[in-house]
Design an enzyme around this catalytic site. Structure first.
Site, short mmCIF file in Angstrom:
data_model
loop_
_atom_site.label_atom_id
_atom_site.label_comp_id
_atom_site.label_asym_id
_atom_site.label_seq_id
_atom_site.Cartn_x
_atom_site.Cartn_y
_atom_site.Cartn_z
N LEU A 194 -54.97 69.72 -45.69
CA LEU A 194 -55.48 70.06 -44.36
C LEU A 194 -55.96 71.51 -44.32
O LEU A 194 -55.19 72.44 -44.59
CB LEU A 194 -54.38 69.85 -43.32
CG LEU A 194 -54.76 70.18 -41.86
CD1 LEU A 194 -55.87 69.26 -41.38
CD2 LEU A 194 -53.53 70.08 -40.95
N ASP A 195 -57.26 71.69 -44.00
CA ASP A 195 -57.88 73.01 -43.88
C ASP A 195 -57.71 73.83 -45.16
O ASP A 195 -57.70 75.07 -45.11
CB ASP A 195 -57.30 73.78 -42.68
CG ASP A 195 -57.54 73.07 -41.37
OD1 ASP A 195 -58.59 72.43 -41.23
OD2 ASP A 195 -56.66 73.13 -40.49
N GLY A 196 -57.60 73.16 -46.30
CA GLY A 196 -57.34 73.86 -47.55
C GLY A 196 -58.45 73.74 -48.58
O GLY A 196 -58.26 74.16 -49.72
#
Length: 301
Positions: free
Chosen positions: A244-246
């Protein structure tokens, strides 16, 4: 002439200007002779290099990255043989490489929820001819922006998403996009994308996250920023991965704020940053300016 074509009278001329132009992206272990070999190959095949950019992480055992634009007469007819012949160079240097025709505009699907600012920026840049792509469709889990999108002559697909129907919704989204788009843009699409969908569009899904990553990952980042009392807020455009968001970061920007700014003020300021950062990232992708290595990007801009 279609309604979509009416919005971009310059598009067909731009395509004609680029009919014989190609872009080559290369990544490989760094060593002597790469630039000379690629340049010599293109020269021997009658190509004229228009622009060349390169970057090396470390001359001693690091990775080398290169982007070349070149013109070649009758490119469409010669491209297959050019690619076949280039394997002799690429094999020698253990290259990962791609060649793209500049005249073939990438097809984009934009996913949105209820906020329109990032979508509007993409539509305005597309309308002005500044975004060298075809926005093929907009997919949303709400009906709110149908009138706006259809006024541009772009197909609008309403695919509702609930926790109970998420799998069916994504199946419908895959049906709409598979083989029909080259890039998916999450323009404040407030849903988690499944690993199966991400795998199908590996390094071809761009998300805008409304914080300066890696700070404030996940939901309500402006509230998180306000609670922390930050003096800078930002936005991050990145490729989507299962983390996630990485995913690999493409572009970021910031704006100074103060203790006087409440959460709503942070959101207002942030919307401007989000729209610009996302539009830049999409522009760089469709112009073949990005190379991904591990969890980073090299952006030739």
């Amino acid at each position: 002439m279609s309604k979509q074509q009416q919005y971009q009278p310059q598009v067909m001329k731009n395509r004609e200007d680029k009919v014989n132009r190609a872009r080559m992206l290369i990544s490989c272990p760094d060593r002597a002779g790469i630039v000379a070999s690629v340049s010599q190959f293109l020269y021997e095949h009658g190509a004229n290099i228009i622009q060349s950019d390169q970057y090396t992480m470390d001359p001693e055992g690091g990775m080398f990255f290169m982007r070349i634009e070149f013109d070649l007469e009758d490119l469409e007819q010669k491209l297959s043989s050019l690619q076949e012949d280039f394997t002799r160079v690429s094999d020698r240097f253990s290259m990962r490489w791609s060649i793209y025709r500049a005249a073939r505009r990438k097809r984009v699907a934009v996913f949105v929820s209820k906020e329109d600012h990032c979508l509007l920026e993409l539509l305005w840049q597309w309308q002005a001819g500044d975004l060298d792509a075809d926005i093929s469709m907009v997919i949303s889990n709400h009906e709110d922006m149908r009138g706006l999108v259809e006024s541009f002559g772009i197909a609008y697909h309403h695919v509702p998403v609930t926790p109970e129907t998420k799998a069916d919704a994504e199946r419908k989204q895959r049906e709409l996009t598979t083989g029909k788009v080259d890039l998916v843009v999450l323009a404040r699409y407030m849903q988690i994308i499944s690993p199966k969908f991400i795998e199908q569009f590996h390094n071809r899904i761009i998300n805008i996250h409304h914080s300066f990553l890696p700070a404030f990952v996940g939901g309500k980042p402006y509230q998180q920023a306000y609670d922390r009392g930050v003096k800078l807020i930002g936005a991050t455009a990145h490729y989507v991965t299962e983390e996630l968001d990485g995913g690999p970061i493409i572009e970021q920007d910031i704006q100074r704020v103060s203790h006087r700014d409440n959460v709503n003020e942070l959101k207002r300021i942030g919307r401007h940053i989000e729209r610009i950062v996302l539009a830049r990232a999409v522009k760089w992708h469709v112009e073949d300016r990005l190379l991904v290595y591990q969890n980073k990007t090299v952006a030739f801009v």
